[in-house]
Design an enzyme around this catalytic site. Sequence first.
Site, mmCIF file in Angstrom:
data_model
loop_
_atom_site.group_PDB
_atom_site.id
_atom_site.type_symbol
_atom_site.label_atom_id
_atom_site.label_comp_id
_atom_site.label_asym_id
_atom_site.label_seq_id
_atom_site.Cartn_x
_atom_site.Cartn_y
_atom_site.Cartn_z
ATOM 1 N N LYS A 1 12.377 -74.340 -29.492
ATOM 2 C CA LYS A 1 12.683 -75.182 -30.652
ATOM 3 C C LYS A 1 14.046 -74.816 -31.250
ATOM 4 O O LYS A 1 14.849 -75.691 -31.597
ATOM 5 C CB LYS A 1 11.591 -75.032 -31.716
ATOM 6 N N GLU B 1 7.162 -64.379 -37.246
ATOM 7 C CA GLU B 1 7.991 -64.095 -38.419
ATOM 8 C C GLU B 1 9.444 -64.412 -38.083
ATOM 9 O O GLU B 1 9.980 -63.929 -37.089
ATOM 10 C CB GLU B 1 7.887 -62.640 -38.865
#
Length: 244
Positions: free
Chosen positions: A33, A152
């Site tokens: 992504k 994270e």
Amino acid sequence: MEKDYLQQLKEIRDEVTRFMMTYKFGLREMDTKLTILKEEFQHFHDYNPIEHIKSRIKSPESILQKAHRKNIEMSLDSIKKNIRDIVGIRIVCSFNTDIYRISDMIQKQKDIMLIECKDYIKNPKPNGYKSLHLVLAIPVFMSDREEQVYVEIQIRTVAMDFWASLEHKIYYKYNKSIPDHLEKELADAATAANELDLRMEQLYKEVNYIKEHQVPDYDENYLGIDDVKLQIPKHFLDSFLKEK
């Protein structure tokens, strides 16, 4: 008896392998992504806010050590629920405004869920640390089920990243307990890094403003009319006048 014991060991090994592979696949999906965003900016926009991206997965040993420090139950389900930085990605960008722009683009993707946001830019840590921390959940589709994997992401500027990297080295060199005067020096350095961020972003905005409002130089082969930004090729005008 020994056969049962070996079977149990095999089952534990398979569970741990599947557990770690799930996080590996989650990292791949998120990396994809971010790579798409970065390459889109490179090819279709005048400016790419992403300077570089780093990623890592904690080792099983590191995961167990953190679980022990935080007094987390030593089970895969408990670790998955309570340790949210097994996959870590750091995005380094040019300016403060880029940080929130990138964060918005990531969060708008339909298959990503925001779990937690810690804004250490608006609320820096006492030592001067600045960064935007996002904990996201991303789906990983296995052969027999769908797993939600925590990732994270830390987003910071080049100056913030430089400061954090050196602070980390100094911190561990002194075994996590540094002298008071060094703490003050680090805090002052964080302030200087922040001032540099603000100054460079202001310079960038001024350069963009000048570029957008600059009147282009007229080529000698073109003729301007009454100071209007319309330029007509001379050979076209000469041909038109001859016909008249």
